[in-house]
Design an enzyme around this catalytic site. Structure first.
Site, mmCIF file in Angstrom:
data_model
loop_
_atom_site.group_PDB
_atom_site.id
_atom_site.type_symbol
_atom_site.label_atom_id
_atom_site.label_comp_id
_atom_site.label_asym_id
_atom_site.label_seq_id
_atom_site.Cartn_x
_atom_site.Cartn_y
_atom_site.Cartn_z
ATOM 1 N N HIS A 205 10.778 5.393 -3.408
ATOM 2 C CA HIS A 205 10.629 3.932 -3.278
ATOM 3 C C HIS A 205 9.337 3.464 -3.947
ATOM 4 C CE1 HIS A 205 10.885 0.016 -1.014
ATOM 5 N NE2 HIS A 205 9.585 0.079 -1.236
ATOM 6 N N GLU A 206 8.228 4.098 -3.585
ATOM 7 C CA GLU A 206 6.933 3.670 -4.138
ATOM 8 C C GLU A 206 6.842 3.962 -5.631
ATOM 9 O OE1 GLU A 206 5.067 1.706 -2.628
ATOM 10 O OE2 GLU A 206 5.839 1.950 -0.602
ATOM 11 N N HIS B 147 8.289 1.140 -7.493
ATOM 12 C CA HIS B 147 7.346 0.039 -7.760
ATOM 13 C C HIS B 147 6.489 0.371 -8.988
ATOM 14 C CE1 HIS B 147 8.211 -2.431 -4.313
ATOM 15 N NE2 HIS B 147 7.831 -1.539 -3.436
ATOM 16 N N HIS C 91 8.478 -0.145 -12.135
ATOM 17 C CA HIS C 91 8.572 -1.594 -12.377
ATOM 18 C C HIS C 91 7.286 -2.077 -13.053
ATOM 19 C CE1 HIS C 91 9.901 -5.719 -10.449
ATOM 20 N NE2 HIS C 91 9.787 -5.770 -11.762
ATOM 21 N N GLU D 59 10.776 -6.103 -3.245
ATOM 22 C CA GLU D 59 11.205 -4.804 -2.725
ATOM 23 C C GLU D 59 12.568 -4.378 -3.251
ATOM 24 O OE1 GLU D 59 9.307 -2.801 -1.060
ATOM 25 O OE2 GLU D 59 7.679 -4.233 -0.826
ATOM 26 N N TYR E 3 11.699 -7.645 3.389
ATOM 27 C CA TYR E 3 12.149 -6.252 3.404
ATOM 28 C C TYR E 3 13.635 -6.158 3.735
ATOM 29 C CZ TYR E 3 7.630 -3.964 2.850
ATOM 30 O OH TYR E 3 6.447 -3.490 2.335
#
Length: 718
Positions: free
Chosen positions: A482-483, A486, A489, A511, A653
């Protein structure tokens, strides 16, 4: 072996040579540079001649060039091993925030920006968006108020809120509490965890010290058999930052006052106006509807776990201690036990297939294949060659840090993309959760050349031991992916202006890209690709594994199909309880930011409200049923999100999962590694950053308006 073209990046990486003495000086220099430019614009441009090129563009270029230093100057407070450097970085953050408030409340600049806006020039879409957002920013910073008492008060509030935010996060970062336990009290906690704990002496002889850092906290709540130990750890964790209690209340009061000064009914109305949801009513309806739909499922899941608790205590001869309650500190323990009993899922065994470093490398390979990227680790030996100072150690802030140069693959043209940093283990004073930090944005220089971004993944996974590498539980694999999402991105974004780079999108969309990627961690082919049993990494690790293997044959290199099957079966186990926990956070956030009157908020006891809502929403009992009232803990004082930018925004979220599920099931579910669709996603969504309306990016990618069907289907609520 990296292709020769990838050996020498066209742009040097940033350096991390800030000292306690230099950080504040550098910050003051940047501020003075920007202030001088603003003064020059005001002095040289008359209102009737104001244009985008003469007013907004110079400030945009200044913002971009300053950010190359300023992001790093304030980043030190989250990662530096030296307290004096962290303190200086915190001071830099305050100075930058104060200057930002001062700039955003300059009436002379606002008049010029407003005049440029009203000139209705023909601009490219991203420049037009910048002009509109710049103008709106002045209005939202109080310049719609008449000069005088109200405007002065608004400015005062903004400055104080900045101070509170910085101090609140600093208190969380610097938190170093802990508890001393005997080995008996920690029965059940894995030896991997116990072996890393500090051993006591003197009055703590024979005990070990458990901190509230994630690698200590979560395994204890998951594995400690003693409910008194779990209760003690849970309650003390909720009270670890009680100096933040008055700061939290002051922040919500000031936000409400500021919103009302601007003519909004409350802070939520002010904050959500520019988001995808647009109004608090939309958010309240979404959260309320979801709560109603999940209520029965939550009760049913709790009853199953409560029965398991009763059976567990009976099997250990402790049936008399069962009081009919299922406590919040029981939940991680019995959820884990349920997975082992009903799904034959041993999370410790699963973690053996996910050593941190090999899992990270496998994740990067997935992004390479899907998005057309190439990651080249810059090892210690190679760092000096690309360091601007000639010293390899200057391009990292700590010896634990890894650096990667990131490139387009051959199909994408082999161009340079940027730098990825990872800082994955806990240490004193470090940011305590998992997050992605932009170190320098990408943008286009005035001469048209591109500035490439640098981004950092900051996490807190367990450190490698003497006999085992750092091993990730499956939920940690999901967190890392998930991180990292980011970070990707942040890297592949290509915008004209730094303001819109990467994850600089509206909060209730930010998110979605990372949440979509979490699905890869539940796909059999990708779980197999991510896995490698730690015993296959080296002869030493194999020998270590054999010590505890009791004559078993060595496991396969890749995670076996039966373990994958059991893992995937658990994806929706206790989904309702998990989502109700998220709803507790989201509904509490809206409650404190959406009072009917300022006086009502003044009378609100945030601690009582936080704990009462948790009991009402999550289905789990807390200390209040033991007669401890609703002031036994202060969870809101540990809730960095609500002070660090997610105020009246935590709902994002959940709401962004509507978009993430729609994207995944519409485009990727049948073939998660479809390179054509991956590249289309990269260019249509990630590359745009915030340079265009997020809904347009989403609709362009989907080919239609988004639908909530996949979201509710995923939760079993369709």
């Amino acid at each position: 072996m990296a292709p020769a073209a990838f050996k020498k990046p066209p742009q040097a990486p940033p350096v991390f040579v800030g000292t306690a003495a230099s950080i504040v000086k550098d910050t003051e220099r940047l501020i003075e540079k920007s202030r001088t430019l603003q003064d020059q614009i005001v002095a040289s441009v008359k209102q009737e001649h104001a244009s985008f090129e003469d007013v907004v563009l110079p400030m945009a270029h200044d913002e971009a060039s300053s950010s190359l230093e300023s992001h790093i100057l304030v980043f030190y407070q989250a990662v530096s091993a030296e307290k004096a450097v962290r303190d200086a970085s915190t001071e830099a953050d305050k100075l930058i925030d104060d200057f930002s408030i001062e700039s955003n409340m300059r009436d002379d600049l606002y008049k010029l920006v407003d005049a440029a806006f009203n000139k209705k020039e023909s601009l490219d879409p991203e420049s037009q968006r910048l002009l509109e957002k710049e103008r709106k920013e002045y209005i939202r910073n109080g310049l719609s108020l008449p000069a005088g008492t109200k405007r002065d008060r608004f400015k005062e509030i903004r400055k104080r809120l900045s101070q509170i935010s910085i101090q609140f996060q600093k208190n969380l970062n610097e938190e170093n509490g802990g508890l001393w336990f005997t080995n008996e009290e920690l029965e059940g906690v894995p030896e991997d965890v116990l072996s890393t704990l500090t051993k006591g002496n003197g009055r703590n002889e024979g005990k070990v010290r458990l901190t509230f850092k994630y690698p200590d906290l979560f395994p204890t709540l998951k594995y400690a058999k003693n409910p008194i130990t779990r209760q003690k750890v849970f309650i003390d964790n909720e009270n670890k930052s009680n100096q933040n209690v008055p700061l939290f209340k002051e922040a919500v009061m000031l936000r409400d006052e500021a919103a009302r000064l601007l003519g909004y009914p409350n802070h939520a109305a002010f904050k959500i106006e520019d988001k995808m949801a647009k109004t608090p009513a939309t958010v309240d309806e979404f959260l309320g509807d979801l709560r109603k739909r999940l209520a029965k499922g939550g009760v049913k899941e709790k009853e199953i776990l409560q029965k398991l608790k009763e059976e567990d205590l009976k099997s250990r001869g402790k049936e008399k201690s069962f009081d009919g309650h299922y406590f919040v500190w029981d939940h991680r323990y019995y959820s884990r036990l349920q997975l082992e009993r009903d799904y034959q899922l041993d999370q410790q065994k699963v973690s053996e297939y996910f050593p941190l470093q090999t899992t990270l490398s496998a994740m990067l390979r997935i992004f390479e294949e899907l998005l057309g990227l190439a990651f080249v680790e810059i090892t210690t030996a190679d760092r000096s060659a690309i360091s601007p100072s000639g010293k390899g150690e200057d391009i990292v802030w700590h010896p634990d840090v890894q650096v990667f140069s990131v490139w387009d693959d051959e199909g994408e043209g082999q161009g340079f993309v940027g730098y990825l940093y990872t800082d994955l283990h806990p240490r004193d004073g470090k940011y305590g959760h998992a997050a992605n930090f932009n170190l320098s944005p990408g943008f286009r220089y005035p001469n048209g050349t591109r500035r490439y971004p640098a981004t950092a993944l900051v996490c807190n996974f367990s450190k490698p031991g003497l006999k085992k590498p750092s091993l990730l539980k499956h939920d940690e694999v999901v967190t890392l992916f998930h991180e990292l999402g980011h970070g990707i991105h942040d890297l592949v974004s290509k915008t004209k202006y730094a303001r819109f780079h990467g994850t600089s999108v509206v909060q209730d969309f930010v998110e979605a890209p990372s949440q979509m990627l979490e699905n890869w961690c539940w796909t059999p082919s990708q779980l197999r690709a991510l896995s490698q049993h730690y015993s296959t990494l080296s002869p030493e690790y194999l020998a270590s594994w054999k010590e505890h293997a009791a004559g078993q044959s060595q496991p396969s290199e890749k995670i076996p199909d039966d373990l994958i099957e059991n893992l995937i079966k658990t994806k929706h186990v206790n989904d309702a309880l998990f989502t109700l926990r998220q709803l507790h956070f989201g509904i509490f956030d809206m409650a404190v930011h959406e009072p009917k009157t300022h006086e009502e908020l003044e009378k609100t006891d945030c601690t009582e409200l936080y704990n009462r809502l948790r009991t009402e929403i999550t289905c789990l009992d807390g200390p209040e049923v033991l007669g401890m009232g609703n002031d036994w803990g202060h969870g809101q004082a540990t809730f960095g999100h609500l002070i660090g930018g997610y105020d009246a925004g935590y709902y994002g979220y959940l709401s962004s999962q509507v978009y993430s599920m729609d994207m995944f099931y519409s485009v990727f579910a049948k073939d998660p590694m479809n390179a054509k669709e991956g590249r289309r996603y990269r260019h249509a969504v990630l590359e745009k950053g915030g340079s265009q309306d997020e809904m347009k990016s989403l609709e362009d990618f989907l080919g239609r308006k988004p639908s909530s069907d996949a979201f509710y289907r995923e939760l079993g609520l369709a």
